[in-house]
Design a protein around this motif. Sequence first.
Motif, mmCIF file in Angstrom:
data_model
loop_
_atom_site.group_PDB
_atom_site.id
_atom_site.type_symbol
_atom_site.label_atom_id
_atom_site.label_comp_id
_atom_site.label_asym_id
_atom_site.label_seq_id
_atom_site.Cartn_x
_atom_site.Cartn_y
_atom_site.Cartn_z
ATOM 1 N N ILE A 3 0.810 -1.154 0.031
ATOM 2 C CA ILE A 3 -0.093 -0.127 -0.043
ATOM 3 C C ILE A 3 0.929 1.193 -0.029
ATOM 4 N N ALA A 4 1.942 1.288 0.749
ATOM 5 C CA ALA A 4 3.123 2.491 0.730
ATOM 6 C C ALA A 4 3.386 2.598 -0.657
ATOM 7 N N ALA A 5 3.914 1.630 -1.276
ATOM 8 C CA ALA A 5 4.216 1.739 -2.781
ATOM 9 C C ALA A 5 3.343 2.574 -3.529
ATOM 10 N N ALA A 6 1.873 1.865 -3.506
ATOM 11 C CA ALA A 6 0.943 2.451 -4.276
ATOM 12 C C ALA A 6 0.550 3.918 -3.975
ATOM 13 N N VAL A 7 0.493 4.257 -2.588
ATOM 14 C CA VAL A 7 0.314 5.699 -2.303
ATOM 15 C C VAL A 7 1.408 6.620 -2.743
ATOM 16 N N ALA A 8 2.607 6.098 -2.570
ATOM 17 C CA ALA A 8 3.688 6.847 -2.878
ATOM 18 C C ALA A 8 3.824 7.032 -4.481
ATOM 19 N N GLY A 9 3.222 6.076 -5.035
ATOM 20 C CA GLY A 9 3.317 6.300 -6.530
ATOM 21 C C GLY A 9 2.112 7.108 -7.102
ATOM 22 N N SER A 10 1.001 7.151 -6.126
ATOM 23 C CA SER A 10 -0.097 8.177 -6.775
ATOM 24 C C SER A 10 0.485 9.653 -6.376
ATOM 25 N N ASP A 11 1.112 9.690 -5.181
ATOM 26 C CA ASP A 11 1.700 11.015 -4.925
ATOM 27 C C ASP A 11 2.781 11.558 -6.013
ATOM 28 N N HIS A 12 3.650 10.676 -6.650
ATOM 29 C CA HIS A 12 4.685 10.996 -7.372
ATOM 30 C C HIS A 12 4.041 11.470 -8.717
ATOM 31 N N GLU A 13 2.915 10.821 -9.208
ATOM 32 C CA GLU A 13 2.017 11.084 -10.436
ATOM 33 C C GLU A 13 1.693 12.577 -10.317
ATOM 34 N N LEU A 14 0.906 13.052 -9.022
ATOM 35 C CA LEU A 14 0.331 14.041 -9.037
ATOM 36 C C LEU A 14 1.521 15.062 -8.830
ATOM 37 N N ARG A 15 2.563 15.151 -8.381
ATOM 38 C CA ARG A 15 3.550 15.953 -8.028
ATOM 39 C C ARG A 15 4.415 15.926 -9.476
ATOM 40 N N ALA A 16 4.578 15.043 -10.386
ATOM 41 C CA ALA A 16 5.105 15.157 -11.707
ATOM 42 C C ALA A 16 4.116 16.106 -12.616
ATOM 43 N N ALA A 17 2.885 15.816 -12.404
ATOM 44 C CA ALA A 17 2.029 16.638 -13.339
ATOM 45 C C ALA A 17 2.083 18.061 -13.092
ATOM 46 N N ILE A 18 2.027 18.392 -11.609
ATOM 47 C CA ILE A 18 2.138 19.799 -11.208
ATOM 48 C C ILE A 18 3.478 20.442 -11.579
ATOM 49 N N ALA A 19 4.606 19.657 -11.465
ATOM 50 C CA ALA A 19 5.855 20.223 -11.875
ATOM 51 C C ALA A 19 5.715 20.405 -13.318
ATOM 52 N N ARG A 20 5.189 19.502 -14.232
ATOM 53 C CA ARG A 20 5.152 19.744 -15.774
ATOM 54 C C ARG A 20 4.427 21.074 -16.034
ATOM 55 N N LEU A 21 3.473 21.243 -15.327
ATOM 56 C CA LEU A 21 2.694 22.648 -15.700
ATOM 57 C C LEU A 21 3.344 23.773 -15.135
ATOM 58 N N VAL A 22 4.207 23.433 -14.015
ATOM 59 C CA VAL A 22 5.085 24.936 -13.621
ATOM 60 C C VAL A 22 6.067 25.109 -14.812
ATOM 61 N N HIS A 23 6.677 24.051 -15.388
ATOM 62 C CA HIS A 23 7.658 24.428 -16.391
ATOM 63 C C HIS A 23 7.038 24.919 -17.493
ATOM 64 N N ARG A 24 5.792 24.447 -17.740
ATOM 65 C CA ARG A 24 5.088 25.218 -18.968
ATOM 66 C C ARG A 24 4.578 26.682 -18.587
ATOM 67 N N ALA A 25 4.256 26.714 -17.523
ATOM 68 C CA ALA A 25 4.269 28.037 -16.980
ATOM 69 C C ALA A 25 5.490 29.160 -17.216
ATOM 70 N N HIS A 26 6.622 28.399 -16.748
ATOM 71 C CA HIS A 26 7.883 29.186 -16.922
ATOM 72 C C HIS A 26 8.154 29.621 -18.535
ATOM 73 N N ALA A 27 7.562 28.457 -19.255
ATOM 74 C CA ALA A 27 8.334 28.848 -20.834
ATOM 75 C C ALA A 27 7.290 29.903 -21.221
ATOM 76 N N GLU A 28 5.969 30.055 -20.687
ATOM 77 C CA GLU A 28 5.230 30.951 -21.153
ATOM 78 C C GLU A 28 4.918 32.064 -20.489
#
Length: 191
Positions: free
Chosen positions: A115-140
Amino acid sequence: MELTPRQTEFADAALRLLARDGMASVSFRTVAAETGMSLGAVQKAFPTKDAMLRVMFARLREQASAPALAEPGRPTLHEWLVDLMVSVLPLDIPRRNAELQGAAFAERAAFDPEIAAAVAGSDHELRAAIARLVHRAHAEGEVPATVEAEAVAWAVLAFMQGMASQLLYDPLPEDAVRRQCRWFVDALLRR
């Protein structure tokens, strides 16, 4: 995870019990009572309580799979983050139940590596999506390049988790929550 219709029915009943009465209320006997089925039917569907808990967690993840991870289109990063927060915070009964269920499994994750691995995986996915959007906001040019994408992602998740926990015992109206989220995102993105 491939589930039978019966396992799905039992897992959903167990999730209702968990949201209503906490993790301690979930047993083969209470799931049988909740579904109107026999104790033997529940035991046949799940060889152990741990197996039932894993199926419950799989169902919870399936039901909560984040539409938040989808590409938000063209709203500003600021608005997307505020909308994300408000959309998942426990401001109504379904989101409150989902938060209670998620919190119970987050607590269990400290003792269950799967369960720890699954929760950590979900958290990682969400953080990665947010980071991608911040990088896009930098570029724009929406946010300064000095705003660190990964730090923003970690901070947003921590804020959401903390606020969700507080809203379980100290509810606020949605407009007040939205104001708090806006203030936080303004500060985070240095607006």
